[in-house]
Design an enzyme around this catalytic site. Structure first.
Site, PDB file in Angstrom:
ATOM      1  N   ASP A  25      -5.177   3.153  -7.477  1.00  0.00           N
ATOM      2  CA  ASP A  25      -3.877   3.783  -7.731  1.00  0.00           C
ATOM      3  C   ASP A  25      -4.099   4.478  -8.936  1.00  0.00           C
ATOM      4  O   ASP A  25      -4.840   4.204  -9.803  1.00  0.00           O
ATOM      5  CB  ASP A  25      -2.924   2.669  -8.084  1.00  0.00           C
ATOM      6  CG  ASP A  25      -1.433   3.030  -7.815  1.00  0.00           C
ATOM      7  OD1 ASP A  25      -1.282   4.236  -7.709  1.00  0.00           O
ATOM      8  OD2 ASP A  25      -0.472   2.315  -8.348  1.00  0.00           O
ATOM      9  N   THR A  71       1.227   2.371   4.961  1.00  0.00           N
ATOM     10  CA  THR A  71       2.403   2.869   5.820  1.00  0.00           C
ATOM     11  C   THR A  71       3.381   3.494   5.208  1.00  0.00           C
ATOM     12  O   THR A  71       4.249   4.090   5.945  1.00  0.00           O
ATOM     13  CB  THR A  71       2.690   1.576   6.842  1.00  0.00           C
ATOM     14  OG1 THR A  71       2.861   0.600   5.804  1.00  0.00           O
ATOM     15  CG2 THR A  71       1.600   1.179   7.576  1.00  0.00           C
ATOM     16  N   ASN A  73       3.069   5.550   2.427  1.00  0.00           N
ATOM     17  CA  ASN A  73       2.797   6.730   1.980  1.00  0.00           C
ATOM     18  C   ASN A  73       3.198   7.988   2.568  1.00  0.00           C
ATOM     19  O   ASN A  73       3.238   9.038   2.102  1.00  0.00           O
ATOM     20  CB  ASN A  73       1.366   6.744   1.758  1.00  0.00           C
ATOM     21  CG  ASN A  73       0.835   5.795   0.285  1.00  0.00           C
ATOM     22  OD1 ASN A  73      -0.433   5.147   0.430  1.00  0.00           O
ATOM     23  ND2 ASN A  73       1.551   5.913  -0.684  1.00  0.00           N
TER      24      ASN A  73
END
Ligand code: IPE
Ligand code: IPE
Ligand code: MG
Length: 236
Positions: A25, A71, A73
């Protein structure tokens, strides 16, 4: 025995750390802080990813899992999503000439671009007998993975299921649960990653943004792991 005195030197890794997972991230923030478009953050993130995957293999870690695209994003702007798809396509193309890694894509490939999906499936098939496993979670969600597993079990006619039934129907069916999950960029949440598999994982959070996560940061995470005492519910 496991620590080299010099902190910049690679730590020794043994069977206690056979699987490490990364929630990669902070690509967007890395780009933003430099006045760059988010997609350049993803490009830099992809460079960091390849470096870390190579280093984990050198250290003797058997399985690495990376969270590359969730899923959720898909909610992002189209040009950012397209840029991530292109990065994956480039990577898959280059990975074809790698000969020591078994590639496994975790997630639902069915809604990806057909050309990309075919390349991903071919890479999985040609690499399947190799030792070092790289799981790439792409269009992956932990809840979707569990729903998919339960539906498979229903289709098989199961009326009562065990923990082993569930584990053996997840996308990760060929990997052990992760020993260590690392999340970068100062976020302390799971964001729908490996919800079933993280039951007894150790967590390591750092404020370093993923594109800046290098070998030294990896060593810090590993050293932190080796200071933990894992009980698995027992008293020792
Ligand atoms: C992680 O970086 C990569 C993906 C989720 C695809 P982000 O793009 O989430 O970066 P931040 O969190 O916005 O900084
Ligand atoms: C998690 O990061 C997904 C990946 C790293 C691929 P996000 O940036 O999507 O997570 P949230 O939205 O901040 O929880
Ligand atoms: Mg993020």
């Amino acid at each position: 025995m496991l620590f080299n005195k010099n902190k910049n030197k690679a730590p020794l890794v043994d069977e206690r750390l056979s699987h490490i997972a990364f929630i990669m991230d902070g690509n967007g923030r890395w780009a933003k802080s430099r006045g760059l478009p988010r997609k350049l953050g993803h490009k830099q993130g992809a460079i960091a990813f390849e470096k870390i995957v190579r280093e984990c293999s050198k250290l003797g870690i058997k399985t690495v899992t990376v969270y590359a695209f969730s899923t959720e994003n898909w909610k992002r702007p189209k040009d950012e999503v397209d840029a991530i798809m292109d990065l994956l396509a480039d990577y898959v193309e280059r990975a074809k000439s790698e000969d020591g890694t078994r590639y496994v894509f975790l997630g639902d490939k069915s809604i990806l671009r057909e050309d990309l999906r075919t390349e991903m499936e071919e890479l999985e098939a040609t690499s399947k007998n190799r030792e070092y496993t790289l799981n790439i979670a792409f269009n992956y969600g932990g809840r979707a993975e569990l729903v998919n597993a339960f539906n498979e079990l229903v289709r098989e006619g199961k009326t009562e299921i065990t923990e082993d039934d569930i584990s053996s129907h997840l996308y990760t069916r060929d990997s052990q649960d992760p020993d260590l999950i690392v999340r970068t960029a100062n976020e302390c949440r799971i964001s729908n990653f490996l919800l079933w598999q993280c039951a007894y994982s150790e967590f390591y959070f750092t404020d370093v943004l993923w594109p800046d996560f290098d070998e030294k940061e990896l060593y810090k995470a590993i050293r932190s792991f080796y200071k933990r005492k894992r009980n698995f519910g027992d008293v020792k």
